[in-house]
Design an enzyme around this catalytic site. Structure first.
Site, PDB file in Angstrom:
ATOM      1  N   MET A  21     -24.018   4.227  39.261  1.00 16.20           N
ATOM      2  CA  MET A  21     -24.380   4.156  37.838  1.00 16.20           C
ATOM      3  C   MET A  21     -25.854   4.468  37.582  1.00 16.20           C
ATOM      4  O   MET A  21     -26.419   3.995  36.594  1.00 16.20           O
ATOM      5  CB  MET A  21     -24.058   2.752  37.298  1.00 16.20           C
ATOM      6  CG  MET A  21     -22.632   2.298  37.544  1.00 16.20           C
ATOM      7  SD  MET A  21     -22.394   0.586  37.063  1.00 16.20           S
ATOM      8  CE  MET A  21     -20.744   0.255  37.711  1.00 16.20           C
ATOM      9  N   SER A  22     -26.471   5.237  38.454  1.00 19.00           N
ATOM     10  CA  SER A  22     -27.911   5.471  38.274  1.00 19.00           C
ATOM     11  C   SER A  22     -28.322   6.835  38.815  1.00 19.00           C
ATOM     12  O   SER A  22     -27.485   7.705  39.043  1.00 19.00           O
ATOM     13  CB  SER A  22     -28.699   4.368  39.004  1.00 19.00           C
ATOM     14  OG  SER A  22     -28.546   4.500  40.400  1.00 19.00           O
ATOM     15  N   HIS A  82     -30.927   1.311  33.860  1.00 16.42           N
ATOM     16  CA  HIS A  82     -29.664   2.053  33.851  1.00 16.42           C
ATOM     17  C   HIS A  82     -29.251   2.338  32.411  1.00 16.42           C
ATOM     18  O   HIS A  82     -29.593   1.578  31.501  1.00 16.42           O
ATOM     19  CB  HIS A  82     -28.557   1.225  34.510  1.00 16.42           C
ATOM     20  CG  HIS A  82     -28.891   0.735  35.880  1.00 16.42           C
ATOM     21  ND1 HIS A  82     -29.693  -0.364  36.092  1.00 16.42           N
ATOM     22  CD2 HIS A  82     -28.545   1.199  37.106  1.00 16.42           C
ATOM     23  CE1 HIS A  82     -29.819  -0.558  37.400  1.00 16.42           C
ATOM     24  NE2 HIS A  82     -29.139   0.376  38.031  1.00 16.42           N
ATOM     25  N   ALA A 137     -27.394   1.954  45.006  1.00 14.07           N
ATOM     26  CA  ALA A 137     -26.194   1.356  45.608  1.00 14.07           C
ATOM     27  C   ALA A 137     -25.003   2.155  45.094  1.00 14.07           C
ATOM     28  O   ALA A 137     -24.967   2.541  43.924  1.00 14.07           O
ATOM     29  CB  ALA A 137     -26.067  -0.094  45.181  1.00 14.07           C
ATOM     30  N   ASN A 195     -19.703  -0.724  49.086  1.00 12.53           N
ATOM     31  CA  ASN A 195     -18.288  -1.144  49.032  1.00 12.53           C
ATOM     32  C   ASN A 195     -17.346   0.044  49.104  1.00 12.53           C
ATOM     33  O   ASN A 195     -17.713   1.168  48.770  1.00 12.53           O
ATOM     34  CB  ASN A 195     -18.039  -1.900  47.718  1.00 12.53           C
ATOM     35  CG  ASN A 195     -18.408  -1.081  46.493  1.00 12.53           C
ATOM     36  OD1 ASN A 195     -19.598  -0.961  46.154  1.00 12.53           O
ATOM     37  ND2 ASN A 195     -17.433  -0.497  45.846  1.00 12.53           N
ATOM     38  N   SER A 203     -31.229  -1.625  44.413  1.00 12.52           N
ATOM     39  CA  SER A 203     -30.992  -3.018  44.831  1.00 12.52           C
ATOM     40  C   SER A 203     -31.432  -3.282  46.266  1.00 12.52           C
ATOM     41  O   SER A 203     -31.218  -2.468  47.146  1.00 12.52           O
ATOM     42  CB  SER A 203     -29.495  -3.330  44.723  1.00 12.52           C
ATOM     43  OG  SER A 203     -28.934  -2.690  43.616  1.00 12.52           O
ATOM     44  N   HIS A 234     -19.831  -7.339  41.711  1.00 16.30           N
ATOM     45  CA  HIS A 234     -21.278  -7.211  41.890  1.00 16.30           C
ATOM     46  C   HIS A 234     -21.722  -8.018  43.114  1.00 16.30           C
ATOM     47  O   HIS A 234     -22.574  -7.579  43.886  1.00 16.30           O
ATOM     48  CB  HIS A 234     -21.986  -7.690  40.624  1.00 16.30           C
ATOM     49  CG  HIS A 234     -23.468  -7.470  40.637  1.00 16.30           C
ATOM     50  ND1 HIS A 234     -24.036  -6.235  40.888  1.00 16.30           N
ATOM     51  CD2 HIS A 234     -24.500  -8.327  40.439  1.00 16.30           C
ATOM     52  CE1 HIS A 234     -25.354  -6.362  40.848  1.00 16.30           C
ATOM     53  NE2 HIS A 234     -25.669  -7.604  40.577  1.00 16.30           N
ATOM     54  N   HIS A 286     -35.618 -10.016  36.862  1.00 15.21           N
ATOM     55  CA  HIS A 286     -37.060  -9.943  36.597  1.00 15.21           C
ATOM     56  C   HIS A 286     -37.370  -8.574  36.004  1.00 15.21           C
ATOM     57  O   HIS A 286     -36.641  -7.623  36.194  1.00 15.21           O
ATOM     58  CB  HIS A 286     -37.877 -10.194  37.864  1.00 15.21           C
ATOM     59  CG  HIS A 286     -37.671  -9.164  38.923  1.00 15.21           C
ATOM     60  ND1 HIS A 286     -38.384  -7.993  38.956  1.00 15.21           N
ATOM     61  CD2 HIS A 286     -36.817  -9.125  39.959  1.00 15.21           C
ATOM     62  CE1 HIS A 286     -37.987  -7.288  39.981  1.00 15.21           C
ATOM     63  NE2 HIS A 286     -37.027  -7.937  40.611  1.00 15.21           N
ATOM     64  N   TYR A 299     -26.410   1.833  31.157  1.00 13.21           N
ATOM     65  CA  TYR A 299     -25.545   0.766  30.612  1.00 13.21           C
ATOM     66  C   TYR A 299     -26.340  -0.394  30.025  1.00 13.21           C
ATOM     67  O   TYR A 299     -25.797  -1.216  29.283  1.00 13.21           O
ATOM     68  CB  TYR A 299     -24.551   0.259  31.665  1.00 13.21           C
ATOM     69  CG  TYR A 299     -25.149  -0.368  32.900  1.00 13.21           C
ATOM     70  CD1 TYR A 299     -25.746  -1.628  32.869  1.00 13.21           C
ATOM     71  CD2 TYR A 299     -25.104   0.308  34.117  1.00 13.21           C
ATOM     72  CE1 TYR A 299     -26.284  -2.194  34.001  1.00 13.21           C
ATOM     73  CE2 TYR A 299     -25.636  -0.255  35.262  1.00 13.21           C
ATOM     74  CZ  TYR A 299     -26.227  -1.502  35.196  1.00 13.21           C
ATOM     75  OH  TYR A 299     -26.768  -2.055  36.330  1.00 13.21           O
ATOM     76  N   GLU A 300     -27.635  -0.464  30.344  1.00 13.92           N
ATOM     77  CA  GLU A 300     -28.452  -1.530  29.767  1.00 13.92           C
ATOM     78  C   GLU A 300     -28.767  -1.272  28.297  1.00 13.92           C
ATOM     79  O   GLU A 300     -29.282  -2.153  27.613  1.00 13.92           O
ATOM     80  CB  GLU A 300     -29.755  -1.677  30.559  1.00 13.92           C
ATOM     81  CG  GLU A 300     -29.523  -2.212  31.957  1.00 13.92           C
ATOM     82  CD  GLU A 300     -30.804  -2.236  32.762  1.00 13.92           C
ATOM     83  OE1 GLU A 300     -31.672  -3.061  32.472  1.00 13.92           O
ATOM     84  OE2 GLU A 300     -30.936  -1.407  33.692  1.00 13.92           O
TER      85      GLU A 300
HETATM   86  N1  HPA Z   1     -18.788   1.894  41.522  1.00 14.04           N
HETATM   87  C1  HPA Z   1     -19.832   2.177  40.713  1.00 14.04           C
HETATM   88  N2  HPA Z   1     -21.080   1.820  41.003  1.00 14.04           N
HETATM   89  C2  HPA Z   1     -21.300   1.140  42.136  1.00 14.04           C
HETATM   90  C3  HPA Z   1     -20.251   0.805  42.999  1.00 14.04           C
HETATM   91  C4  HPA Z   1     -18.931   1.201  42.672  1.00 14.04           C
HETATM   92  O1  HPA Z   1     -17.953   0.936  43.400  1.00 14.04           O
HETATM   93  N3  HPA Z   1     -20.808   0.129  44.042  1.00 14.04           N
HETATM   94  C5  HPA Z   1     -22.135   0.050  43.795  1.00 14.04           C
HETATM   95  N4  HPA Z   1     -22.439   0.671  42.648  1.00 14.04           N
END
Ligand code: HPA
Length: 277
Positions: A216-217, A85, A115, A240, A32, A252, A63, A87-88
């Site tokens: 998640m990646s 990912h 991220a 975060n 991201s 998100h 996109h 999850y997609e």
């Molecule tokens: N958890 C999982 N995946 C993430 C997070 C999170 O807090 N922040 C960014 N990707």
């Protein structure tokens, strides 16, 4: 199709070769908010990933994604913008296809960013972490990207995953961070499937497993890269704090907001490492 075959990879390469004769040394997958970096590339060729057969096209960023070939800091690179990912709905094998293609086009290195949420209490939103190791929960649960017939052309049936994140590249990242005055944490990345964020109990489990950051990646791509001996640099942008305290709500939107602080630092760090390899 459950598994990626040599024939599928060859079809992707043939399509790319109709449009580009690039010989990348470094393959990159940008998570991201890394537009800033993509903008400083001297681009030679650009291919929408939707034009490529078998390609796991991104559904999440709004996109479809593109492959960019060009030069950055004097290095021939190729960049995948718009990663996919688990999850997609793609299999981990499919997520690994772009890495196979990078390797076959000549890439010796994979630089990957993501991220991530902070597990380590010292990490704050906006910080960067150099990944020193990972926990592959999806793989442990049986969904290794290397499951299925081994692609002997790339590597052995049972590849070693020791030092998956290259120690020399980590050292170069430290140097680049120091030179650019960027705070760079180091730690273990824990990958789970998502797309839901974690429960507090999930997070305690992740913490007990020795993780510093959660996301998640990345792990499927790195596993495939190591199978073929590519040297990997992994960088997490901490977007975060996580809900280890039972009082932190994640969204998100919040993760995207921190991306703006992270992007220029990540771009400077990657440029610094490119100058050193
Ligand atoms: N958890 C999982 N995946 C993430 C997070 C999170 O807090 N922040 C960014 N990707």
């Amino acid at each position: 199709m459950e598994f990626i075959t040599m024939k599928m990879i060859e079809e992707v390469i043939a399509t790319i070769r109709e449009r580009s004769s690039a010989q990348p040394r470094v393959g990159m997958i940008l998570g991201s908010g890394l537009g800033a970096l993509a903008n400083s590339i001297e681009v030679s060729d650009e291919i929408p990933t939707a034009d490529l057969p078998h390609w796991p096209v991104s559904t999440v960023e709004g996109h479809a994604g593109r492959l960019i070939f060009g030069v950055l800091e004097g290095q021939n690179i190729m960049v995948l913008q718009g990663r996919t990912h688990y999850y997609e709905g793609y299999s981990t094998n499919q997520i690994g296809l772009p890495i196979r293609v990078m390797k076959s086009l000549g890439a010796e290195f994979l630089f990957v960013s993501n991220a991530a949420g902070a597990i380590n209490a010292d990490f704050n939103p906006g910080d960067l972490m150099c990944i020193t190791d990972h926990v592959n929960l999806i793989g442990m649960a049986g969904l290794s990207p290397l499951r299925g017939p081994n692609l002997d052309e790339y590597g052995p049936r049972f590849p070693d995953m020791a030092r998956a994140y290259d120690w020399d590249l980590i050292a170069l990242a430290r140097q680049a961070a120091q030179e650019e005055n960027i705070l760079l944490h180091e730690g273990v990345y824990f990958c789970l499937s998502g797309p839901e964020f974690e429960t507090q109990a999930d997070l305690k489990f992740v913490q007990l497993a020795g993780a510093d950051a959660v996301g998640m990646s990345t792990v499927a791509e790195v596993t495939v890269a190591r199978h073929s001996g590519m040297r990997v640099l992994g960088l997490s942008g901490i977007t975060n704090k996580t809900n280890l305290d039972g009082k932190t709500f994640v969204s998100h939107e919040k993760t995207l907001a921190a991306g703006e602080t992270i992007a220029p630092k990540l771009a400077a760090l990657i440029a610094g490492v490119l100058r050193r390899i």
